[in-house]
Design a protein around this motif. Structure first.
Motif, PDB file in Angstrom:
ATOM      1  N   GLU A 243       0.859  -1.190   0.000  1.00  0.00           N
ATOM      2  CA  GLU A 243       0.000   0.000   0.000  1.00  0.00           C
ATOM      3  C   GLU A 243       0.893   1.236   0.000  1.00  0.00           C
ATOM      4  OE1 GLU A 243      -3.433   0.186  -0.077  1.00  0.00           O
ATOM      5  OE2 GLU A 243      -3.375  -1.963  -0.401  1.00  0.00           O
ATOM      6  N   THR A 244       0.343   2.383  -0.289  1.00  0.00           N
ATOM      7  CA  THR A 244       1.118   3.624  -0.274  1.00  0.00           C
ATOM      8  C   THR A 244       0.648   4.586   0.819  1.00  0.00           C
ATOM      9  OG1 THR A 244      -0.327   4.615  -1.932  1.00  0.00           O
ATOM     10  CG2 THR A 244       1.659   3.486  -2.733  1.00  0.00           C
ATOM     11  N   VAL A 245      -0.293   4.149   1.653  1.00  0.00           N
ATOM     12  CA  VAL A 245      -0.841   4.994   2.706  1.00  0.00           C
ATOM     13  C   VAL A 245      -0.812   4.229   4.027  1.00  0.00           C
ATOM     14  CG1 VAL A 245      -2.933   6.159   3.531  1.00  0.00           C
ATOM     15  CG2 VAL A 245      -2.329   6.247   1.114  1.00  0.00           C
ATOM     16  N   ILE A 246      -0.411   4.929   5.091  1.00  0.00           N
ATOM     17  CA  ILE A 246      -0.502   4.406   6.454  1.00  0.00           C
ATOM     18  C   ILE A 246      -1.682   5.110   7.104  1.00  0.00           C
ATOM     19  CG2 ILE A 246       0.641   4.248   8.700  1.00  0.00           C
ATOM     20  CD1 ILE A 246       3.320   4.451   7.105  1.00  0.00           C
ATOM     21  N   ASP A 247      -2.619   4.349   7.627  1.00  0.00           N
ATOM     22  CA  ASP A 247      -3.796   4.919   8.286  1.00  0.00           C
ATOM     23  C   ASP A 247      -3.534   5.087   9.773  1.00  0.00           C
ATOM     24  OD1 ASP A 247      -5.322   4.959   5.954  1.00  0.00           O
ATOM     25  OD2 ASP A 247      -6.113   2.950   6.291  1.00  0.00           O
ATOM     26  N   VAL A 248      -4.011   6.199  10.334  1.00  0.00           N
ATOM     27  CA  VAL A 248      -3.943   6.446  11.772  1.00  0.00           C
ATOM     28  C   VAL A 248      -5.376   6.441  12.298  1.00  0.00           C
ATOM     29  CG1 VAL A 248      -3.184   8.005  13.609  1.00  0.00           C
ATOM     30  CG2 VAL A 248      -1.864   7.849  11.469  1.00  0.00           C
ATOM     31  N   TRP A 249      -5.679   5.481  13.183  1.00  0.00           N
ATOM     32  CA  TRP A 249      -7.027   5.275  13.702  1.00  0.00           C
ATOM     33  C   TRP A 249      -7.118   5.635  15.176  1.00  0.00           C
ATOM     34  CZ3 TRP A 249     -10.707   3.938  10.291  1.00  0.00           C
ATOM     35  CH2 TRP A 249     -10.303   3.334   9.099  1.00  0.00           C
ATOM     36  N   ASN A 250      -8.260   6.126  15.585  1.00  0.00           N
ATOM     37  CA  ASN A 250      -8.579   6.225  17.004  1.00  0.00           C
ATOM     38  C   ASN A 250      -9.408   4.992  17.312  1.00  0.00           C
ATOM     39  OD1 ASN A 250     -10.046   6.681  19.451  1.00  0.00           O
ATOM     40  ND2 ASN A 250      -9.559   8.854  19.274  1.00  0.00           N
ATOM     41  N   ILE A 251      -8.848   4.039  18.066  1.00  0.00           N
ATOM     42  CA  ILE A 251      -9.554   2.782  18.293  1.00  0.00           C
ATOM     43  C   ILE A 251     -10.681   2.914  19.308  1.00  0.00           C
ATOM     44  CG2 ILE A 251      -7.703   1.272  17.523  1.00  0.00           C
ATOM     45  CD1 ILE A 251      -6.993   0.861  20.511  1.00  0.00           C
TER      46      ILE A 251
ATOM     47  N   THR B  76     -12.917   5.463  19.149  1.00  0.00           N
ATOM     48  CA  THR B  76     -14.066   5.964  18.383  1.00  0.00           C
ATOM     49  C   THR B  76     -14.285   5.201  17.087  1.00  0.00           C
ATOM     50  OG1 THR B  76     -12.754   7.589  17.152  1.00  0.00           O
ATOM     51  CG2 THR B  76     -13.670   8.294  19.292  1.00  0.00           C
ATOM     52  N   GLY B  77     -13.241   4.479  16.612  1.00  0.00           N
ATOM     53  CA  GLY B  77     -13.333   3.791  15.332  1.00  0.00           C
ATOM     54  C   GLY B  77     -13.177   4.709  14.143  1.00  0.00           C
ATOM     55  N   ARG B  78     -12.711   5.924  14.370  1.00  0.00           N
ATOM     56  CA  ARG B  78     -12.583   6.914  13.293  1.00  0.00           C
ATOM     57  C   ARG B  78     -11.159   7.011  12.764  1.00  0.00           C
ATOM     58  NH1 ARG B  78     -16.908  11.187  13.283  1.00  0.00           N
ATOM     59  NH2 ARG B  78     -18.459  10.359  14.709  1.00  0.00           N
ATOM     60  N   LEU B  79     -11.068   7.259  11.464  1.00  0.00           N
ATOM     61  CA  LEU B  79      -9.791   7.518  10.822  1.00  0.00           C
ATOM     62  C   LEU B  79      -9.361   8.936  11.184  1.00  0.00           C
ATOM     63  CD1 LEU B  79      -7.636   6.458   8.803  1.00  0.00           C
ATOM     64  CD2 LEU B  79      -9.011   7.518   7.001  1.00  0.00           C
ATOM     65  N   VAL B  80      -8.180   9.081  11.791  1.00  0.00           N
ATOM     66  CA  VAL B  80      -7.681  10.385  12.216  1.00  0.00           C
ATOM     67  C   VAL B  80      -6.970  11.078  11.064  1.00  0.00           C
ATOM     68  CG1 VAL B  80      -6.108  11.557  13.818  1.00  0.00           C
ATOM     69  CG2 VAL B  80      -7.457   9.601  14.599  1.00  0.00           C
TER      70      VAL B  80
END
Length: 105
Positions: free
Chosen positions: A72-80, A82-86
């Motif tokens: 992949e070319t993107v690293i996702d940062v999550w708030n676990i 809330t379940g939301r993508l930061v």
């Protein structure tokens, strides 16, 4: 329950407080299992658009988690919590590994 993903789990991590187990793989989900709920409890899942290969928890923030898939070319940062993508961190090329390196002065 856990049986649905057990054959295809590629990444496993504890959150920083050791209250949750984070896992995923070919199911294209970040699964969050609250340990206090017991071994037979259901878990929540955050849908992803990639096979989950890496989960990295952050030392100073127990709610933020980095996830990535191979090539992949993107690293996702999550708030676990809330379940939301930061946010998403764009990389120059395909991701082959994801680790956290701490430099302390």
């Amino acid at each position: 329950g856990l049986k649905e993903d057990s054959a295809e789990v590629l990444a496993v991590s504890f959150d920083r407080r050791s209250e949750k187990v984070l896992f995923g793989g070919r199911s294209e989900r970040l699964n969050i299992w609250e340990l206090r709920d017991g071994p037979y409890a259901d878990y929540s899942a955050i849908p992803l658009h990639y096979q989950l290969n890496w989960i990295v928890t952050l030392k100073d923030n127990s709610s933020l988690v980095l996830t990535a898939g191979e090539r992949e070319t993107v690293i996702d940062v999550w708030n676990i919590n809330t379940g939301r993508l930061v946010t998403q961190l764009q990389t120059a090329g395909g991701i082959r590994d994801l680790r956290l390196s701490l430099h302390e002065d």
